[in-house]
Write an enzyme that holds these catalytic residues in place. Structure first.
Site, short mmCIF file in Angstrom:
data_model
loop_
_atom_site.label_atom_id
_atom_site.label_comp_id
_atom_site.label_asym_id
_atom_site.label_seq_id
_atom_site.Cartn_x
_atom_site.Cartn_y
_atom_site.Cartn_z
N ASP A 179 0.86 -1.18 0.00
CA ASP A 179 0.00 0.00 0.00
C ASP A 179 0.90 1.24 0.00
O ASP A 179 2.13 1.12 -0.04
CB ASP A 179 -0.96 -0.01 1.20
CG ASP A 179 -2.31 0.59 0.83
OD1 ASP A 179 -2.33 1.77 0.41
OD2 ASP A 179 -3.33 -0.10 0.93
N HIS A 250 -2.86 3.15 -4.58
CA HIS A 250 -2.27 2.64 -3.33
C HIS A 250 -0.83 2.16 -3.56
O HIS A 250 -0.43 1.10 -3.07
CB HIS A 250 -3.12 1.50 -2.75
CG HIS A 250 -4.42 1.98 -2.17
ND1 HIS A 250 -4.50 2.59 -0.95
CD2 HIS A 250 -5.69 1.98 -2.66
CE1 HIS A 250 -5.77 2.94 -0.70
NE2 HIS A 250 -6.51 2.58 -1.73
N ASP A 325 -8.63 -0.60 -6.11
CA ASP A 325 -9.54 0.34 -5.45
C ASP A 325 -8.93 1.74 -5.40
O ASP A 325 -7.71 1.90 -5.48
CB ASP A 325 -9.84 -0.12 -4.01
CG ASP A 325 -8.57 -0.30 -3.19
OD1 ASP A 325 -7.58 -0.81 -3.74
OD2 ASP A 325 -8.56 0.11 -2.01
N GLU A 326 -9.80 2.72 -5.27
CA GLU A 326 -9.42 4.09 -4.92
C GLU A 326 -8.19 4.58 -5.72
O GLU A 326 -7.19 4.96 -5.14
CB GLU A 326 -9.13 4.18 -3.41
CG GLU A 326 -10.35 3.83 -2.58
CD GLU A 326 -10.08 3.82 -1.07
OE1 GLU A 326 -10.99 4.18 -0.33
OE2 GLU A 326 -8.98 3.44 -0.65
N TRP A 392 -16.80 -4.24 -1.86
CA TRP A 392 -16.53 -3.55 -0.58
C TRP A 392 -17.33 -2.27 -0.42
O TRP A 392 -17.62 -1.85 0.69
CB TRP A 392 -15.04 -3.26 -0.43
CG TRP A 392 -14.49 -2.12 -1.24
CD1 TRP A 392 -14.06 -2.16 -2.54
CD2 TRP A 392 -14.28 -0.76 -0.80
NE1 TRP A 392 -13.61 -0.93 -2.94
CE2 TRP A 392 -13.72 -0.05 -1.89
CE3 TRP A 392 -14.49 -0.10 0.41
CZ2 TRP A 392 -13.40 1.30 -1.81
CZ3 TRP A 392 -14.16 1.26 0.49
CH2 TRP A 392 -13.62 1.93 -0.62
N TRP A 467 -8.56 -3.41 8.23
CA TRP A 467 -7.57 -2.39 7.84
C TRP A 467 -6.84 -1.93 9.09
O TRP A 467 -7.39 -1.98 10.20
CB TRP A 467 -8.27 -1.24 7.12
CG TRP A 467 -8.99 -1.71 5.88
CD1 TRP A 467 -10.32 -1.98 5.76
CD2 TRP A 467 -8.39 -2.03 4.62
NE1 TRP A 467 -10.59 -2.44 4.49
CE2 TRP A 467 -9.43 -2.49 3.78
CE3 TRP A 467 -7.09 -1.98 4.13
CZ2 TRP A 467 -9.20 -2.89 2.46
CZ3 TRP A 467 -6.86 -2.38 2.81
CH2 TRP A 467 -7.91 -2.82 1.99
C1 ACM Z 1 -11.00 -0.50 0.37
O1 ACM Z 1 -11.50 -0.48 1.49
N1 ACM Z 1 -10.43 0.58 -0.13
C2 ACM Z 1 -11.00 -1.71 -0.43
#
Ligand code: ACM
Length: 552
Positions: A179, A250, A325-326, A392, A467
């Protein structure tokens, strides 16, 4: 001894007898063909906990008061039957994994002291009630995601979590290895990924809006040997480890190590360091051939360390998670290189560029007999057949993916993000996200009602995601994960009715016994009455509940 009505997760069927099996110095343990691994594991934990020799038996019903393990191929994958009667205990598994799951049930039946590493006394952890238990899992994918990137979890901690997962009949560790804040896996051909990318000079304490910093450098990574040990340890417990290498967002830790991976025509990537705070990061990978080749190199080593046939009963170890993601598109919009790529490929926009990027690796993995899985953003712009989705951002991505013929793992942040606060009260340590209590998780339903039976069949199962932005050590991870992981395990394993009809009072009653197991295992769970004084984090800012969702 534990009562038959105190098992977690609840088995499908229990018929109680009226006596008990008592393990003695003479009790033997026999593991028939295909169950040697389960027998080895069971023998090791029971010898520790009871001090009994549990010598090797010659057959499944060798001695009265002994334990036998065997296969019954008539049972399904991971299913088992446990019969405890005047002859002893016989566990039959539909496969090796089923025998192992049954061995876990036997450990629960022996009582909480069966979870200790040395015997407490002659009469403890030695009796099993007479019964016949028939059991099988509801879902084939029952997982936990550990984020070892934001805060590193040393190898011993990961092995411990594999034991905790096994005790809850879970079978997938989704291992979030990279990440913005850290790269945690040794890649031989790119040593700077760990030399530079595995540590940061300081760390934000609490939510990103908090003014506090921890100025102690934070870091750590797993060597290739560590990874192989983790995968092998998981395999012994019939758990698949699905590695996650997050692209194209990330990725700041990787860019800090190899600045050419970033959008060098937009930012001075050579001045980037491993990120020291939390949130969505604008520094994403540049969509060049150099980047593709670099990550193919990374994935070649990843495939070697996480072989497809290494682990698990269900083929899950074929999966490689590529994140997705993101990924903010601002740098791609500003980047000449990215725009030229979009034009050359004839793509509509930046979302399509990410889709092209994902598609490249889906094909690359498929050529090697592997399957891509990613967060639900990978659906934007289309996803190649065979790829699977971790839903998610709610159920929506999972529903769309299932309807489009993709396999789905349901892990909506509104329900099963275990870093989120588990009570609305002011004493929760560094509270972020939605309030999700033990009961909320118990009433989580992985299969949305709007799916047809065929589409519902594409829901492989569910996992909880832990997380680690606000969980800096093992005790904090334990606090967030437990007891809610026990509820998630029951949702994933047991044949529960619809959420409103679930008997939470009965689950709470069984949890009273389960807390004693967690105590014996040394798990720093959140007590039902709230955090203990040393589990609080007074003065560390979380995220107020009255702000806009998602409160992270
Ligand atoms: C996430 O919670 N960004 C997968």
């Amino acid at each position: 001894m534990t009562s038959l009505t105190e098992l977690v997760p609840a088995p499908r069927g229990v018929v109680a007898g009226d006596g008990e099996v008592r393990l003695t110095e003479r009790s033997r343990l026999y593991a028939g063909p295909g169950t040697e691994g389960a027998g080895h594991w069971l023998g090791a934990v029971l010898r520790q906990a009871t001090g009994l020799p549990l010598r090797e038996g010659r057959g499944p019903r060798d001695t009265a008061g002994g334990i036998g393990l065997a296969l019954d191929p008539g049972l399904g994958p991971e299913a088992y039957r446990l019969v405890s009667d005047h002859d002893g205990v016989l566990i039959e598994g539909g496969d090796a994994a089923g025998a192992f799951r049954g061995a876990q049930t036997l450990r629960q039946l022996l009582g909480p002291d069966a979870y200790r590493r040395a015997p407490l006394g002659r009469d403890r952890a030695r009796t099993v009630p007479h019964a016949t238990i028939e059991d099988a899992p509801r879902f084939r994918w029952r997982g936990l995601m550990l984020d070892v990137a934001r805060h590193f979890m040393p190898k011993e901690g990961v092995l411990r979590y594999l034991d905790l997962m096994a005790a809850h009949k879970l079978n997938v560790l989704h291992f979030h290895l990279t990440d913005d804040q850290g790269w945690r896996i040794e890649i031989e051909r790119y040593p700077r990924l760990t030399e530079v990318g595995s540590w940061r000079a300081r760390t934000k304490i609490g939510h990103r809006a908090s003014p506090l910093w921890n100025d102690t450098p934070h870091g750590g990574h797993y060597t290739r040997d560590d990874i192989q040990e983790i995968v092998a340890y998981a395999a012994e417990r019939h758990i698949s480890v699905v590695p996650e290498i997050d692209v194209p967002g990330h990725s700041q830790a990787a860019i800090a190590a190899y600045p050419e991976l970033g959008n060098t025509d937009v930012v001075d990537t050579a001045s980037l360091t491993v990120w020291d705070t939390w949130g969505i990061n604008p520094n994403v990978l540049t969509p060049t051939d150099t980047t593709l080749r670099f990550y193919e190199g990374v994935l070649e080593e990843v495939l070697e360390l996480f072989p497809a046939d290494a682990t698990g009963p269900r083929g899950h170890s074929a999966f490689v998670h590529i994140g997705g993601d993101e990924c903010p598109k601002d740098q791609w919009r500003a980047s000449d290189t990215a725009q030229k790529r979009i034009a050359a490929l004839g793509l509509a926009d930046e979302d399509a560029l990410q889709s092209w990027f994902t598609g490249h690796f889906a094909g690359w993995l498929a050529e090697r007999g592997r399957r891509l899985i990613g967060w639900d953003e990978i659906l934007q712009g289309g996803l190649p057949p065979g790829a699977a989705v971790s839903s998610w951002r709610g159920y929506g991505g999972g529903i769309a993916a299932a309807r489009a013929g993709h396999d789905v793992v349901m892990c909506p942040e509104q329900h099963v993000y275990l870093d989120h606060r588990q009570d609305a009260g002011p004493e929760e340590p560094v509270p972020i996200g939605y309030v999700r209590t033990l009961e909320d998780v118990y009433r989580f339903e992985p299969v949305p009602a709007e799916l047809t039976p065929e589409e519902a069949g594409r829901v492989l199962g569910t996992q909880a995601n832990a997380w680690s932005e606000v969980t800096e050590d093992q005790a904090r991870v334990d606090y967030q994960v437990f007891p809610r992981l026990a509820a998630l395990a029951e949702v994933a394993w047991s044949a529960l009715p619809a959420p409103a009809e679930r008997d939470f009072a009965d689950f709470e009653r069984r949890m009273a016994a389960h807390y004693r197991r967690l105590d014996a295992l040394g798990v720093a769970y959140r007590p039902p009455t709230g955090p203990l004084p040393w589990q609080r984090r007074p003065g560390v800012l979380g995220r107020p509940l009255d702000g806009p969702p998602p409160h992270r």
